[in-house]
Design a protein around this motif. Structure first.
Motif, short mmCIF file in Angstrom:
data_model
loop_
_atom_site.label_atom_id
_atom_site.label_comp_id
_atom_site.label_asym_id
_atom_site.label_seq_id
_atom_site.Cartn_x
_atom_site.Cartn_y
_atom_site.Cartn_z
N LYS A 118 5.94 2.78 7.49
CA LYS A 118 5.47 3.76 6.50
C LYS A 118 4.15 4.36 6.95
O LYS A 118 3.92 5.57 6.83
CB LYS A 118 5.27 3.08 5.14
N PHE A 119 3.29 3.52 7.48
CA PHE A 119 1.99 4.00 7.90
C PHE A 119 2.14 5.01 9.04
O PHE A 119 1.51 6.06 9.04
CB PHE A 119 1.11 2.84 8.34
N GLU B 286 2.02 10.64 -0.41
CA GLU B 286 0.88 11.43 -0.84
C GLU B 286 1.29 12.31 -2.00
O GLU B 286 2.30 12.97 -1.97
CB GLU B 286 0.42 12.29 0.34
N PHE C 11 0.84 -1.18 0.00
CA PHE C 11 0.00 0.00 0.00
C PHE C 11 0.88 1.24 0.00
O PHE C 11 1.88 1.30 0.68
CB PHE C 11 -0.88 -0.01 1.24
N MET D 196 0.24 -4.71 11.66
CA MET D 196 0.79 -4.78 10.29
C MET D 196 2.16 -5.42 10.31
O MET D 196 2.75 -5.61 11.36
CB MET D 196 0.99 -3.36 9.77
N ASP E 244 -8.93 6.23 1.30
CA ASP E 244 -8.23 5.05 0.79
C ASP E 244 -7.54 4.28 1.90
O ASP E 244 -7.64 3.06 2.01
CB ASP E 244 -7.15 5.49 -0.23
N VAL E 245 -6.81 5.04 2.75
CA VAL E 245 -6.08 4.37 3.84
C VAL E 245 -7.06 3.68 4.77
O VAL E 245 -6.85 2.55 5.21
CB VAL E 245 -5.21 5.40 4.59
N HIS F 171 -7.99 -5.11 5.79
CA HIS F 171 -6.95 -6.07 6.15
C HIS F 171 -6.69 -6.21 7.64
O HIS F 171 -6.19 -7.22 8.08
CB HIS F 171 -5.62 -5.67 5.49
N TYR F 172 -6.98 -5.19 8.40
CA TYR F 172 -6.47 -5.25 9.78
C TYR F 172 -7.52 -5.15 10.86
O TYR F 172 -7.19 -5.15 12.03
CB TYR F 172 -5.43 -4.14 9.98
N HIS G 279 -8.24 0.52 3.31
CA HIS G 279 -7.17 -0.49 3.38
C HIS G 279 -7.10 -1.12 4.76
O HIS G 279 -6.98 -2.33 4.92
CB HIS G 279 -5.86 0.18 3.00
N LYS H 294 -7.36 10.53 0.18
CA LYS H 294 -6.25 9.71 0.66
C LYS H 294 -6.64 9.04 1.96
O LYS H 294 -6.38 7.86 2.17
CB LYS H 294 -5.02 10.59 0.86
N TYR I 182 1.65 4.86 0.97
CA TYR I 182 1.22 5.92 1.87
C TYR I 182 1.74 7.29 1.46
O TYR I 182 1.46 8.27 2.09
CB TYR I 182 1.70 5.64 3.30
N PHE J 286 3.37 8.28 7.86
CA PHE J 286 2.27 8.99 7.21
C PHE J 286 1.35 9.61 8.25
O PHE J 286 1.02 10.80 8.21
CB PHE J 286 1.51 8.00 6.32
N PRO K 64 -3.02 15.03 4.48
CA PRO K 64 -3.53 14.30 3.31
C PRO K 64 -4.91 14.79 2.90
O PRO K 64 -5.65 15.38 3.68
CB PRO K 64 -3.59 12.86 3.82
N GLU L 44 5.62 -2.10 6.72
CA GLU L 44 4.49 -1.28 6.34
C GLU L 44 4.07 -0.39 7.51
O GLU L 44 3.65 0.74 7.32
CB GLU L 44 3.32 -2.15 5.90
#
Lengths: 191, 289
Positions: free
Chosen positions: B219-220, A8, A4, B212, B242-243, B250-251, B246, B239, A6, B223, B235, B216
């Motif tokens: 990165k999350f 932007e 995924f 996760m 979308d996150v 999945h989680y 996601h 965005k 992230y 963000f 964001p 990842e």
């Protein structure tokens, strides 16, 4: 599972802003919540701020090039005492040349990569400065950085540094190397 | 209990009315956790204390080294080893320098990695915090420490940087993306970072999240941290949607109803943050950010 993303894309490109500020890189920063600060804006970076930033940058680069210079100066000279004249001479010339090339390469990489990725070297980042193209507001690439630093700054130094001094007196705070290569140095300030 | 962002009651215990105190930092509306940049005087004093501690640790090794060096020099001259003796002495000095350097750096890196503060910092209530979200990584600690050489050279760019920069960072802090914060002992009890503590527990029960993969999660967290805490990369709504989708997909163990996307992202960010910092799910009064 696919990765995924992230990262932007800039949220919105931002308005044209005042004068030469152009587009901001990481999206326009909207005003924060009432408990926080009002917002940020970009103004042309002043002379003295850039001056100190340049000194700090010079210090950082010297940290790398000075030891190398000492190494390339000392070692061949010491070694040349042990070998005969002609070989010693060649050794010194070659090592000086290598030193020169390495120093220029280091400076080019330093300025080039930092300006390309973040728009500012660490010395500038400290003060919230950034270097952008004066028309589009994007960060400048390695080629233009190289020209700006090595040719542009030398030109600015001629005739008693008049190219640098003019940055203090201009409204848009551009130095000679900014004018020639179409760049602008902005400072992020809180309003 | 409402879940929408921004309607949490500001906690008057921790919110101060004068925003100029935090004028150099982003303050999230309504949350009790703030990043106060540490005053330079305290950082300096903490460093002096740390230097004293390191010197105390090195005291005996230094004495041993001097003894060994004198003995070696005497031996080298008496045994007429000449150039070999000098080379031996040089090697001895190099080894000693390496040992002392590793003690010095090891002290700072180990303690800042393990608990975010050295003893000097602990005395002055300072803590090193990562601006990437989550826990301080080893790379960050190493970078921070090694660049101190540049910070303290000649005209002290570190000092200039601390004064001039937005968040009071020195060059090492810029490189490692860290911050040295100052907490007062009254702030020992820590509330949630991304959202109200009660909302967090409620969501924890209704959604049963799973963690996760580490890569990842980094990165999350980066963000989310940039989006909600220091607010350098805010964001777009799309965005966030979308996150959130996601994360939902999945989680989350069970599908939560009627919660907006921002809250979902915030909640999961808080969850990940606590996982990375190995904080327990229940509130522990002794936890400091």
């Amino acid at each position: 599972m696919t990765e995924f993303d992230y990262t932007e894309q800039p949220a919105d490109q931002g308005t044209a802003g005042s004068g030469t500020s152009g587009q901001t890189r990481d999206g326009a920063l909207p005003p924060l919540s009432p408990a926080g600060e009002a917002g940020v804006k970009f103004v042309p970076g002043g002379f003295w701020v850039r001056f100190v930033a340049t000194i700090i940058d010079g210090l950082i680069i010297n940290f790398v090039t000075l030891p190398l210079g000492v190494l390339f100066g000392l070692v061949p000279n010491v070694l040349s005492a042990f070998v005969d004249e002609s070989l010693g001479g060649i050794l010194i010339v070659v090592s000086t040349a290598i030193n020169y090339i390495v120093s220029i390469a280091a400076a080019t990489l330093y300025y080039g990569l930092f300006y390309k990725k973040k728009g500012a070297t660490p010395g500038k980042m400290v003060f919230g400065l950034r270097v952008v193209d004066s028309e589009t507001g994007n960060f400048i690439g390695i080629g233009r950085t190289f020209l700006r630093e090595f040719i542009g700054k030398i030109l600015s130094m001629l005739i008693l540094m008049i190219g640098y001094i003019m940055a203090g007196f201009r409204g848009d705070k551009k130095a000679l190397h900014d004018l020639i290569f179409g760049t602008q140095v902005l400072q992020k300030i809180k309003t | 209990m409402s879940f929408s962002q921004g309607t949490a009651q500001p906690d008057d215990r921790f919110n101060q009315t004068d925003p100029s105190i935090h004028s150099r930092l982003t303050v999230y509306d309504g949350l009790s956790v703030r990043f106060k940049p540490a005053p330079f005087g305290k950082r300096l004093l903490a460093y002096i204390v740390d230097l004293s501690i390191v010197s105390a640790i090195m005291y005996i090794p230094v004495l041993i080294f001097i003894f060994v060096a004198i003995a070696a020099a005497a031996f080298a001259s008496s045994a007429h080893l000449g150039i070999l003796g000098i080379i031996g002495l040089v090697i001895l000095i190099i080894i000693a320098v390496l040992i002392f350097a590793s003690i010095y750096h090891g002290y700072f890196i180990y303690f800042e990695y393990k608990r975010g503060q050295t003893f000097g910092k602990r005395i002055f209530s300072l803590k090193v915090v990562s601006l990437k979200g989550g826990r301080l990584t080893l790379g960050q600690c190493v970078l921070r420490d090694l660049i101190r050489y540049i910070d303290c050279s000649m005209i002290f760019p570190g000092l200039i940087a601390i004064i001039a920069s937005e968040r009071g960072q020195r060059l090492g802090d810029f490189a490692a993306q860290t911050l040295v914060t100052h907490y007062s002992t009254k702030e020992l009890s820590r509330e949630a970072q991304y959202m109200n503590i009660d909302e967090y527990h409620q969501l924890l029960e209704t959604t049963h999240p799973t963690a996760m993969q580490e890569k990842e999660m980094k990165k999350f967290l980066g963000f989310a941290f940039a989006a909600f805490i220091i607010q350098t990369k805010i964001p777009s709504a799309k965005k966030i949607a979308d996150v959130a989708a996601h994360i939902r997909e999945h989680y989350f163990g069970s599908e939560p109803q009627g919660i907006d996307n921002t809250t979902i992202v915030r909640f999961y960010a808080e969850y990940c943050f606590r996982k990375t910092n190995k904080l327990s799910s229940t509130l522990n009064p002794k936890e400091i950010l």
